[in-house]
Scaffold this motif. Structure first.
Motif, PDB file in Angstrom:
ATOM      1  N   GLN A 132       0.855  -1.194   0.000  1.00  0.00           N
ATOM      2  CA  GLN A 132       0.000   0.000   0.000  1.00  0.00           C
ATOM      3  C   GLN A 132       0.889   1.242   0.000  1.00  0.00           C
ATOM      4  OE1 GLN A 132      -3.042   0.751  -0.378  1.00  0.00           O
ATOM      5  NE2 GLN A 132      -4.309  -0.948   0.289  1.00  0.00           N
ATOM      6  N   LYS A 133       0.392   2.316  -0.507  1.00  0.00           N
ATOM      7  CA  LYS A 133       1.146   3.566  -0.486  1.00  0.00           C
ATOM      8  C   LYS A 133       1.289   4.049   0.957  1.00  0.00           C
ATOM      9  CE  LYS A 133      -0.149   4.858  -5.085  1.00  0.00           C
ATOM     10  NZ  LYS A 133      -1.034   5.577  -5.947  1.00  0.00           N
ATOM     11  N   LYS A 134       2.504   4.493   1.264  1.00  0.00           N
ATOM     12  CA  LYS A 134       2.813   4.944   2.619  1.00  0.00           C
ATOM     13  C   LYS A 134       1.851   6.033   3.081  1.00  0.00           C
ATOM     14  CE  LYS A 134       6.425   7.453   3.161  1.00  0.00           C
ATOM     15  NZ  LYS A 134       7.798   7.966   3.289  1.00  0.00           N
ATOM     16  N   GLU A 135       1.580   6.988   2.231  1.00  0.00           N
ATOM     17  CA  GLU A 135       0.706   8.102   2.599  1.00  0.00           C
ATOM     18  C   GLU A 135      -0.706   7.624   2.930  1.00  0.00           C
ATOM     19  OE1 GLU A 135       2.686   7.993  -0.078  1.00  0.00           O
ATOM     20  OE2 GLU A 135       4.200   9.430   0.556  1.00  0.00           O
ATOM     21  N   TYR A 136      -1.170   6.611   2.216  1.00  0.00           N
ATOM     22  CA  TYR A 136      -2.500   6.037   2.472  1.00  0.00           C
ATOM     23  C   TYR A 136      -2.538   5.410   3.873  1.00  0.00           C
ATOM     24  CZ  TYR A 136      -6.521   2.941   2.212  1.00  0.00           C
ATOM     25  OH  TYR A 136      -7.697   2.289   2.484  1.00  0.00           O
ATOM     26  N   ILE A 137      -1.533   4.616   4.181  1.00  0.00           N
ATOM     27  CA  ILE A 137      -1.487   3.965   5.492  1.00  0.00           C
ATOM     28  C   ILE A 137      -1.386   5.008   6.600  1.00  0.00           C
ATOM     29  CG2 ILE A 137      -0.168   2.405   6.982  1.00  0.00           C
ATOM     30  CD1 ILE A 137       0.660   0.904   4.402  1.00  0.00           C
ATOM     31  N   LEU A 138      -0.538   6.013   6.401  1.00  0.00           N
ATOM     32  CA  LEU A 138      -0.397   7.080   7.401  1.00  0.00           C
ATOM     33  C   LEU A 138      -1.749   7.733   7.691  1.00  0.00           C
ATOM     34  CD1 LEU A 138       2.846   8.831   6.125  1.00  0.00           C
ATOM     35  CD2 LEU A 138       2.593   7.584   8.280  1.00  0.00           C
ATOM     36  N   ASP A 175       5.040   5.333  15.742  1.00  0.00           N
ATOM     37  CA  ASP A 175       4.569   3.965  15.481  1.00  0.00           C
ATOM     38  C   ASP A 175       3.884   3.898  14.119  1.00  0.00           C
ATOM     39  OD1 ASP A 175       5.412   3.127  18.026  1.00  0.00           O
ATOM     40  OD2 ASP A 175       3.417   3.425  18.905  1.00  0.00           O
ATOM     41  N   ILE A 176       3.017   4.854  13.848  1.00  0.00           N
ATOM     42  CA  ILE A 176       2.292   4.883  12.574  1.00  0.00           C
ATOM     43  C   ILE A 176       3.263   5.066  11.415  1.00  0.00           C
ATOM     44  CG2 ILE A 176       0.629   6.213  11.195  1.00  0.00           C
ATOM     45  CD1 ILE A 176      -0.936   6.670  13.829  1.00  0.00           C
ATOM     46  N   GLN A 177       4.240   5.940  11.580  1.00  0.00           N
ATOM     47  CA  GLN A 177       5.263   6.147  10.542  1.00  0.00           C
ATOM     48  C   GLN A 177       6.016   4.843  10.275  1.00  0.00           C
ATOM     49  OE1 GLN A 177       6.085   9.024   8.787  1.00  0.00           O
ATOM     50  NE2 GLN A 177       7.613   7.879   7.663  1.00  0.00           N
ATOM     51  N   ASP A 178       6.426   4.171  11.335  1.00  0.00           N
ATOM     52  CA  ASP A 178       7.175   2.916  11.198  1.00  0.00           C
ATOM     53  C   ASP A 178       6.341   1.843  10.504  1.00  0.00           C
ATOM     54  OD1 ASP A 178       9.252   4.173  12.553  1.00  0.00           O
ATOM     55  OD2 ASP A 178       8.826   3.173  14.461  1.00  0.00           O
ATOM     56  N   LEU A 179       5.092   1.705  10.905  1.00  0.00           N
ATOM     57  CA  LEU A 179       4.223   0.707  10.282  1.00  0.00           C
ATOM     58  C   LEU A 179       3.974   1.021   8.809  1.00  0.00           C
ATOM     59  CD1 LEU A 179       1.731   0.253  13.228  1.00  0.00           C
ATOM     60  CD2 LEU A 179       3.222  -1.540  12.291  1.00  0.00           C
ATOM     61  N   ALA A 180       3.779   2.281   8.505  1.00  0.00           N
ATOM     62  CA  ALA A 180       3.562   2.675   7.106  1.00  0.00           C
ATOM     63  C   ALA A 180       4.797   2.389   6.260  1.00  0.00           C
ATOM     64  CB  ALA A 180       3.182   4.154   7.028  1.00  0.00           C
ATOM     65  N   GLU A 181       5.973   2.666   6.781  1.00  0.00           N
ATOM     66  CA  GLU A 181       7.216   2.365   6.053  1.00  0.00           C
ATOM     67  C   GLU A 181       7.345   0.862   5.821  1.00  0.00           C
ATOM     68  OE1 GLU A 181       9.339   4.227   4.545  1.00  0.00           O
ATOM     69  OE2 GLU A 181       9.091   6.193   5.448  1.00  0.00           O
ATOM     70  N   TYR A 182       7.039   0.097   6.871  1.00  0.00           N
ATOM     71  CA  TYR A 182       7.163  -1.354   6.753  1.00  0.00           C
ATOM     72  C   TYR A 182       6.205  -1.921   5.709  1.00  0.00           C
ATOM     73  CZ  TYR A 182       6.665  -6.282   7.877  1.00  0.00           C
ATOM     74  OH  TYR A 182       6.571  -7.657   7.787  1.00  0.00           O
ATOM     75  N   TYR A 183       4.923  -1.647   5.874  1.00  0.00           N
ATOM     76  CA  TYR A 183       3.946  -2.252   4.966  1.00  0.00           C
ATOM     77  C   TYR A 183       4.083  -1.739   3.527  1.00  0.00           C
ATOM     78  CZ  TYR A 183       1.668  -4.912   8.576  1.00  0.00           C
ATOM     79  OH  TYR A 183       1.409  -5.838   9.551  1.00  0.00           O
ATOM     80  N   SER A 184       4.455  -0.494   3.361  1.00  0.00           N
ATOM     81  CA  SER A 184       4.632   0.013   1.998  1.00  0.00           C
ATOM     82  C   SER A 184       5.867  -0.584   1.329  1.00  0.00           C
ATOM     83  CB  SER A 184       4.692   1.539   1.984  1.00  0.00           C
ATOM     84  OG  SER A 184       5.853   2.009   2.625  1.00  0.00           O
ATOM     85  N   SER A 185       6.814  -1.084   2.128  1.00  0.00           N
ATOM     86  CA  SER A 185       8.028  -1.679   1.553  1.00  0.00           C
ATOM     87  C   SER A 185       7.831  -3.124   1.111  1.00  0.00           C
ATOM     88  CB  SER A 185       9.176  -1.616   2.563  1.00  0.00           C
ATOM     89  OG  SER A 185       8.998  -2.573   3.603  1.00  0.00           O
ATOM     90  N   LEU A 186       6.739  -3.758   1.555  1.00  0.00           N
ATOM     91  CA  LEU A 186       6.470  -5.150   1.174  1.00  0.00           C
ATOM     92  C   LEU A 186       5.906  -5.220  -0.237  1.00  0.00           C
ATOM     93  CD1 LEU A 186       4.804  -6.445   4.460  1.00  0.00           C
ATOM     94  CD2 LEU A 186       7.196  -6.681   3.762  1.00  0.00           C
ATOM     95  N   LYS A 187       6.274  -6.231  -0.928  1.00  0.00           N
ATOM     96  CA  LYS A 187       5.768  -6.409  -2.307  1.00  0.00           C
ATOM     97  C   LYS A 187       4.857  -7.598  -2.388  1.00  0.00           C
ATOM     98  CE  LYS A 187       8.198  -2.987  -3.541  1.00  0.00           C
ATOM     99  NZ  LYS A 187       7.659  -1.757  -3.209  1.00  0.00           N
TER     100      LYS A 187
END
Length: 94
Positions: free
Chosen positions: A49-55, A82-94
């Motif tokens: 997912q796009k990082k901005e969307y998750i944030l 926490d939200i920043q870290d989770l967004a970075e993590y999930y957006s980095s997964l393919k």
């Protein structure tokens, strides 16, 4: 040269946040799957997912702009970092 240094530091910061997010994602796994792919069609996949969307979605749940019986209580425990870290993590997964 300054751009190269900036890009390297930016990349390293993203990796650090993503690693922190992976550690914080233990609660998320129950609904969103081990690799961010949900086993339930009612819950969204987070992988890629796009990082901005998750944030935005996570902040909206936490700050009561969006409500869900499962997500709202969980998100209340999350800091901005926490939200920043989770967004970075999930957006980095393919």
């Amino acid at each position: 040269m300054k751009w190269l240094v900036f890009l390297i530091l930016s990349s390293l910061a993203t990796q650090v946040f993503a690693q922190a997010g992976k550690a914080k994602a233990a609660t998320c796994v129950a609904c969103h799957g081990e690799a961010g792919i949900s086993v339930n069609p009612l819950w969204p996949n987070l992988a890629g997912q796009k990082k901005e969307y998750i944030l935005k979605q996570m902040a909206d749940f936490r700050d009561d702009r969006r409500r869900d019986p499962l997500m709202s209580p969980v998100s209340k425990t999350l800091s901005d970092q926490d939200i920043q870290d989770l967004a970075e993590y999930y957006s980095s997964l393919k």
